[in-house]
Design a protein around this motif. Structure first.
Motif, short mmCIF file in Angstrom:
data_model
loop_
_atom_site.label_atom_id
_atom_site.label_comp_id
_atom_site.label_asym_id
_atom_site.label_seq_id
_atom_site.Cartn_x
_atom_site.Cartn_y
_atom_site.Cartn_z
N THR A 1 0.82 -1.22 0.00
CA THR A 1 0.00 0.00 0.00
C THR A 1 0.85 1.26 0.00
N TYR A 2 1.89 1.28 0.81
CA TYR A 2 2.67 2.51 0.98
C TYR A 2 3.99 2.49 0.22
N ARG A 3 4.16 1.59 -0.73
CA ARG A 3 5.47 1.45 -1.37
C ARG A 3 5.85 2.68 -2.20
N ASN A 4 4.85 3.37 -2.77
CA ASN A 4 5.16 4.54 -3.59
C ASN A 4 4.68 5.84 -2.95
N HIS A 5 4.33 5.79 -1.68
CA HIS A 5 3.83 7.00 -1.01
C HIS A 5 4.99 7.98 -0.81
N LYS A 6 4.75 9.25 -1.08
CA LYS A 6 5.82 10.24 -1.05
C LYS A 6 6.22 10.66 0.36
N ARG A 7 5.30 10.55 1.32
CA ARG A 7 5.62 11.07 2.65
C ARG A 7 5.61 10.01 3.75
N VAL A 8 4.86 8.94 3.55
CA VAL A 8 4.74 7.93 4.60
C VAL A 8 5.54 6.69 4.20
N ARG A 9 6.48 6.29 5.03
CA ARG A 9 7.33 5.14 4.73
C ARG A 9 7.22 4.12 5.86
N PHE A 10 6.86 2.91 5.50
CA PHE A 10 6.81 1.83 6.48
C PHE A 10 7.92 0.81 6.23
N HIS A 11 8.75 1.05 5.23
CA HIS A 11 9.71 0.03 4.81
C HIS A 11 10.61 -0.40 5.96
N THR A 12 11.20 0.57 6.67
CA THR A 12 12.16 0.24 7.73
C THR A 12 11.54 -0.63 8.81
N LEU B 1 7.78 -18.15 1.82
CA LEU B 1 9.13 -17.67 1.55
C LEU B 1 9.18 -16.93 0.22
N ALA B 2 8.61 -17.53 -0.83
CA ALA B 2 8.59 -16.89 -2.15
C ALA B 2 7.79 -15.60 -2.12
N GLN B 3 6.70 -15.60 -1.36
CA GLN B 3 5.86 -14.41 -1.26
C GLN B 3 6.60 -13.26 -0.58
N ILE B 4 7.34 -13.55 0.48
CA ILE B 4 8.09 -12.51 1.18
C ILE B 4 9.16 -11.91 0.27
N LEU B 5 9.95 -12.76 -0.40
CA LEU B 5 11.01 -12.26 -1.27
C LEU B 5 10.46 -11.44 -2.42
N TYR B 6 9.38 -11.93 -3.03
CA TYR B 6 8.80 -11.21 -4.17
C TYR B 6 8.21 -9.88 -3.74
N SER B 7 7.59 -9.86 -2.56
CA SER B 7 7.04 -8.60 -2.04
C SER B 7 8.17 -7.62 -1.72
N TYR B 8 9.24 -8.12 -1.15
CA TYR B 8 10.35 -7.22 -0.79
C TYR B 8 10.92 -6.52 -2.02
N VAL B 9 11.24 -7.28 -3.08
CA VAL B 9 11.90 -6.66 -4.23
C VAL B 9 10.97 -5.69 -4.96
N ASN B 10 9.67 -5.87 -4.84
CA ASN B 10 8.73 -4.98 -5.51
C ASN B 10 8.35 -3.77 -4.67
N CYS B 11 8.55 -3.83 -3.36
CA CYS B 11 8.10 -2.76 -2.48
C CYS B 11 9.23 -1.96 -1.84
N ARG B 12 10.47 -2.38 -1.98
CA ARG B 12 11.57 -1.65 -1.34
C ARG B 12 11.72 -0.28 -1.99
N PRO B 13 12.11 0.71 -1.22
CA PRO B 13 12.29 2.07 -1.77
C PRO B 13 13.44 2.12 -2.76
N LYS B 14 13.28 2.96 -3.77
CA LYS B 14 14.35 3.19 -4.72
C LYS B 14 15.32 4.24 -4.17
N ARG B 15 16.30 4.59 -5.00
CA ARG B 15 17.41 5.41 -4.52
C ARG B 15 16.95 6.75 -3.92
N HIS B 16 16.11 7.48 -4.66
CA HIS B 16 15.70 8.79 -4.16
C HIS B 16 14.88 8.68 -2.88
N ALA B 17 14.04 7.63 -2.80
CA ALA B 17 13.21 7.43 -1.62
C ALA B 17 14.07 7.05 -0.41
#
Length: 551
Positions: free
Chosen positions: A76-87, A108-124
């Motif tokens: 839900t919050y992977r691309n949110h500009k102000r709210v970050r839950f990643h950490t 296990l596959a679900q966790i890994l696939y979710s991580y790589v798709n939801c982790r913040p990019k460089r600017h974030a």
């Protein structure tokens, strides 16, 4: 403007009003679903109060979230500009991995696939204050889940194997060959269950899995080659180009695939390929050393006829192809090609990669060795015509000392990668003498390495003596002509003419004012009268823009 900022039909207000009355009774998953709906649909116009209320309630109940809630919250919050839950989510999952996964490979596959798709990019990451970049964090993830992957990969079904392969594509694990072999064997056991979707994604994932290099054993790619013909007719242009790129990047493309698939497809469709497909197909043609003139004519026409400018994301293979074609067919008309590629050419700067080269300890070791043992004045990390990087260059002899490192060698083989071979070919075609040093084999030489390199260096110096003015003048002319054309495209013909006049007058010191790429090469070859004194018969007056011919 109204579409994205105001609920002009009152739909979202009608939803929000009754929800706000009972929002304190909703569980975390319901709150996440409401928030996901508001950020995943357009127009999105819940009020700021509604968003802040949901965020506050989620934060209050965060410690009670299970894995399902955490993964939905991540999404839900992977691309949110102000709210970050990643950490917070990342820490919980890393701490409770065994508790969440147990013996279930699907989780296990679900966790890994979710991580790589939801982790913040460089600017974030900068905005969130994360200390680890994506590569460092990926290394921690692979290391943390390594025991679970070794144990559970053999138990995975085909969908989980596809997700894990795609996760590895993003994680880019290096030197985890035991993991790759586990994954490869599990996939081959499920080969009878392949469909077109699973086949394309697995092959494409393996084509770039080890930091952009293809991985997998020869046996794996031979089996994938056999499976290809079952699904060939079901693939669209992008899927087919990805499969062809995968085999070319692994140096595993059979003659049958090249002659019966790649070449016929390219001849028929080259004029209508979009940039994403063209990026993959041109890499295939370069790696396979295809020199069919009509194919390359259609390639130039394709770029020239494109409606939109070339995205820099897809430009590098097009840039290499353009340079090689320009050298081989100097009478071809690249005017419209250069106009379409102007922005991408402006921002394609290989010198940005110099820091990565310079941080490699093997480069430091070799540079000191060349200078201290052989008293060889080498220039480390030289950019050549904004196309390839030369590990060590010896001027004015035009000797390129190239280091074939582990990254330049295909996993599970001793063969160089197609990209490394292409780098060598570009330099050889430009007249450079190549001394290739295989890092692994070089270290195995032990005390004999000095004798081995001395023999290679003596042979190079014999073929490229220090006073070989003819070759040096020709190389300087090529560099000047290349820079002249680039200035005329990126800046203006007037500025290019000004540059040329300085060359004709011999005012080489003024070239420093241009801050041009390749200046290190030029200055080393033509600015030092003690090192380079071209014969009087050599003239630069013929260096003008090429006549425009029709392709």
């Amino acid at each position: 403007e109204l579409r994205y900022k105001e609920d002009i039909f009152g739909v979202w207000a009608a939803i929000e009003e009754p929800v706000m009355k009972v929002i304190h009774k909703l569980n975390v998953m319901d709150l996440i679903k409401y928030e996901y709906a508001s950020v995943g649909t357009h127009p999105k116009a819940f009020s700021p109060l509604f968003h802040q209320t949901i965020l506050g309630l989620i934060n209050e109940d965060f410690d009670q979230c299970g894995l399902k809630e955490l993964l939905h919250l991540w999404q839900t919050y992977r691309n949110h500009k102000r709210v970050r839950f990643h950490t917070k989510i990342f820490k919980v999952i890393m701490d409770k991995a065994e508790e969440f996964i147990g013996e279930d490979p699907k989780v296990l596959a679900q966790i890994l696939y979710s991580y790589v798709n939801c982790r913040p990019k460089r600017h974030a990451r900068r905005e969130e204050g994360l200390l680890d970049n994506e590569e460092q964090e990926s290394g921690k993830v692979v290391e943390r889940f390594f025991p679970l992957l070794i144990k559970l990969i053999p138990k995975m079904e085909l969908p989980e194997l596809v997700h894990t392969s795609l996760a590895f594509l993003m994680l880019k694990p290096m030197n985890y060959h035991d993991l790759i072999l586990k994954l490869e064997r599990a996939i081959l056991k499920k080969k009878d269950a392949f469909d077109a979707f699973s086949y394309v994604n697995i092959v494409y994932a393996f084509s770039k899995m080890e930091k952009g290099n293809a991985t997998g054993t020869d046996a794996f790619w031979e089996e994938m080659d056999k499976q290809f013909y079952k699904f060939q007719g079901q693939l669209d242009d992008l899927e087919l180009s990805r499969v062809l790129y995968a085999f070319a990047n692994r140096d595993s493309m059979s003659e049958k695939m090249r002659d019966e698939v790649l070449l016929p497809y390219t001849r028929k469709n080259m004029l209508k390929l979009d940039y994403a497909v063209l990026h993959n197909i041109v890499f295939c043609l370069l790696y396979q050393n295809i020199e069919e003139e009509e194919i390359w004519k259609d390639f130039v026409r394709n770029i020239s006829y494109q409606k939109y400018r070339v995205p820099i994301l897809y430009y590098y293979p097009l840039h290499i192809a353009r340079k090689m074609l320009k050298d081989k067919y100097p009478k071809w008309n690249f005017y419209h090609f250069d106009i379409v590629a102007m922005e991408a050419e402006r921002y394609l700067v290989l010198t940005r990669r110099q820091d990565d080269y310079k941080r490699d300890p093997f480069n430091f070791e070799m540079c000191a060795w060349f200078r201290n043992v052989f008293e060889l004045n080498v220039n480390p990390v030289v950019e050549f015509q904004n196309t390839v990087m030369i590990d060590f260059a010896v001027f004015p002899n035009n000797i390129a000392i190239m280091l074939q490192k582990e990254f330049d060698t295909l996993p599970f083989t001793s063969r160089p990668t197609p990209m490394y071979k292409l780098r060598l070919k570009i330099l050889q075609d430009a007249g450079w003498y190549i001394i290739n040093i295989n890092q692994k084999e070089f270290k195995e030489l032990g005390v004999n390495r000095e004798q081995w390199f001395k023999e290679q260096l003596d042979k190079a110096m014999e073929e490229r003596p220090y006073n070989d003015h003819v070759d040096m003048v020709r190389s300087a002319e090529n560099l000047i002509q290349e820079l002249y054309e680039r200035i005329s495209v990126i800046e203006s013909e007037e500025k290019a003419d000004e540059f040329l006049e300085l060359i004709k007058k011999g005012d080489f010191s003024a070239l420093k004012n241009y801050k041009l790429p390749n200046f290190e090469e030029i200055s080393a070859q033509i600015t030092d009268p003690d090192d380079f004194a071209p014969p009087e018969s050599v003239s630069y007056t013929h260096l003008t823009l090429p006549t425009i011919y029709s392709v």
